[in-house]
Write a protein that holds these residues in place. Structure first.
Motif, PDB file in Angstrom:
ATOM      1  N   LEU A 122       0.853  -1.188   0.108  1.00 29.43           N
ATOM      2  CA  LEU A 122       0.022   0.002   0.219  1.00 29.43           C
ATOM      3  C   LEU A 122       0.918   1.132  -0.018  1.00 29.43           C
ATOM      4  O   LEU A 122       0.403   2.204  -0.224  1.00 29.43           O
ATOM      5  N   HIS A 123       2.232   1.099   0.077  1.00 31.63           N
ATOM      6  CA  HIS A 123       3.145   2.455  -0.011  1.00 31.63           C
ATOM      7  C   HIS A 123       2.812   2.896  -1.121  1.00 31.63           C
ATOM      8  O   HIS A 123       2.767   4.293  -1.252  1.00 31.63           O
ATOM      9  N   VAL A 154      -6.996   3.128  -0.568  1.00 29.18           N
ATOM     10  CA  VAL A 154      -6.197   3.699   0.575  1.00 29.18           C
ATOM     11  C   VAL A 154      -7.124   3.755   1.991  1.00 29.18           C
ATOM     12  O   VAL A 154      -6.735   3.659   3.005  1.00 29.18           O
ATOM     13  N   GLU A 155      -8.293   4.339   1.694  1.00 29.49           N
ATOM     14  CA  GLU A 155      -9.133   4.821   2.766  1.00 29.49           C
ATOM     15  C   GLU A 155      -9.837   3.413   3.272  1.00 29.49           C
ATOM     16  O   GLU A 155     -10.384   3.412   4.585  1.00 29.49           O
ATOM     17  N   ARG A 160       0.108  -0.232   6.924  1.00 31.47           N
ATOM     18  CA  ARG A 160       1.219  -0.223   8.046  1.00 31.47           C
ATOM     19  C   ARG A 160       2.571  -0.424   7.399  1.00 31.47           C
ATOM     20  O   ARG A 160       3.470  -1.256   7.551  1.00 31.47           O
ATOM     21  N   CYS A 161       2.970   0.599   6.892  1.00 30.57           N
ATOM     22  CA  CYS A 161       4.373   1.106   6.319  1.00 30.57           C
ATOM     23  C   CYS A 161       5.381   1.196   7.223  1.00 30.57           C
ATOM     24  O   CYS A 161       5.389   2.167   7.885  1.00 30.57           O
ATOM     25  N   GLY A 162       6.358   0.412   7.677  1.00 33.14           N
ATOM     26  CA  GLY A 162       7.520   0.839   8.396  1.00 33.14           C
ATOM     27  C   GLY A 162       8.702   1.009   7.932  1.00 33.14           C
ATOM     28  O   GLY A 162       9.628   1.511   8.517  1.00 33.14           O
ATOM     29  N   HIS A 163       8.795   1.447   6.670  1.00 32.48           N
ATOM     30  CA  HIS A 163      10.327   1.586   6.063  1.00 32.48           C
ATOM     31  C   HIS A 163      10.087   3.120   5.683  1.00 32.48           C
ATOM     32  O   HIS A 163       9.683   3.685   4.965  1.00 32.48           O
ATOM     33  N   ARG A 177      -2.473   8.235   8.031  1.00 33.55           N
ATOM     34  CA  ARG A 177      -3.110   7.065   7.741  1.00 33.55           C
ATOM     35  C   ARG A 177      -2.374   5.781   8.111  1.00 33.55           C
ATOM     36  O   ARG A 177      -2.818   4.837   8.199  1.00 33.55           O
ATOM     37  N   ASN A 178      -1.069   6.092   8.098  1.00 37.96           N
ATOM     38  CA  ASN A 178      -0.146   4.991   8.437  1.00 37.96           C
ATOM     39  C   ASN A 178      -0.176   4.760   9.647  1.00 37.96           C
ATOM     40  O   ASN A 178       0.068   5.616  10.845  1.00 37.96           O
TER      41      ASN A 178
END
Length: 300
Positions: A122-123, A154-155, A160-163, A177-178
């Motif tokens: 999703l990034h 996206v909505e 859950r992007c951690g990078h 939203r992350n």
């Protein structure tokens, strides 16, 4: 290890031929002023010039024999030794060592974690969320679901992007939203082996070592990055049908499962490359790194 001129020239030719599968088409496109939304990333976001990618390096502890080995003396980091030419350990500078200590910490921390497979790519969607069409990075490609459909995805899904190096390209409306708010400082705590960008970055951590990384390892990391990049873009909101690539439809449950399976396969493929890099970084840092690890272990 010693390599005769016949041996090292064969290795050098094999590496150049392997990398030219990627570098020559890129150079031809560039000469025509053509952009490639998938493959340009490997030569623009990652900064190693194509000519350097093609250039073979033996890595530490290898003596190159024969009169042609003297050509390596024109490069930084090589010196004459008994019977040939080799990398000079003294060419691994203090500045390189400081960078290497950070990278090694990052690699070791990543290797200690289990892959997380719940980001679903999703990034890339967050990078175009609520973005005017003419400001989208790959504006030459249509969005599969259109702007409104992309925003709906996206909505409707948890991001859950951690990078950090993916998160920093999110649009301003997408950032809140992350689930995580990664920074450069938290990268060693958040990078994990299931992340596609973490897998691609093994290529960066390979070329950061300059001549001290054997080109065979560099080539393995580059090819991994190239394959991951294709999945990254196939799972994106862009329509790649004009390039001959089918989508991974992460907006559906079936697509998310397909993405997670591919993500897990890349994590397995990346693991031995990461271990090889860890071993090389440890070797280059030598006693300095071992002492630091002992001090760290004693402090707990």
């Amino acid at each position: 290890m010693r390599l005769t001129e016949t041996q090292w020239r064969a290795r050098a030719d094999a590496h150049a031929a392997r990398m030219r599968v990627w570098t020559l088409p890129h150079q031809r496109r560039r000469s025509r002023g053509e952009k490639h939304p998938v493959l340009d990333f490997l030569f623009t976001y990652y900064s190693l010039p194509p000519t350097h990618l093609e250039r073979w390096q033996p890595g530490p502890g290898v003596v190159l024999e024969g009169p042609s080995a003297r050509r390596f003396l024109d490069r930084k980091g090589y010196h004459e030794v008994d019977g040939g030419v080799a990398l000079d350990p003294a060419a691994f500078t203090g500045k390189q060592a400081r960078t290497a200590r950070y990278v090694l910490r990052l690699l070791e921390a990543t290797a200690s974690r289990a892959p997380r497979l719940s980001c679903f790519g999703l990034h890339e969607w967050a990078m175009v969320y609520r973005q005017p069409r003419d400001e989208i990075r790959h504006a030459q490609l249509p969005l599969r679901l259109g702007s409104a459909g992309t925003d709906d995805v996206v909505e409707s899904l948890d991001i859950r992007c951690g990078h950090y190096d993916a998160f920093r390209f999110f649009t301003a409306p997408a950032r809140p939203r992350n689930a995580l708010q990664p920074t450069r400082e938290t990268q060693p705590e958040l990078d994990q082996p299931g992340c596609l960008h973490v897998g691609m970055d093994l290529y960066k951590w390979a070329y950061k070592l300059g001549p001290f990384v054997p080109s065979e390892l560099l080539g393995d990391c580059f090819e991994l990055a190239a394959d991951i990049r294709l999945l990254d873009m196939r799972a994106s909101p862009y329509d790649l049908s004009s390039l001959g690539h089918s989508p991974v439809r992460i907006e559906t449950a079936e697509g998310r499962a397909e993405y997670a399976r591919a993500q897990a396969a890349f994590a397995r493929r990346a693991a031995p490359l990461r271990e090889r890099l860890i071993g090389l970084y440890r070797e280059l840092l030598g006693s300095d790194h071992r002492a630091a690890r002992e001090v760290g272990s004693g402090s707990h």
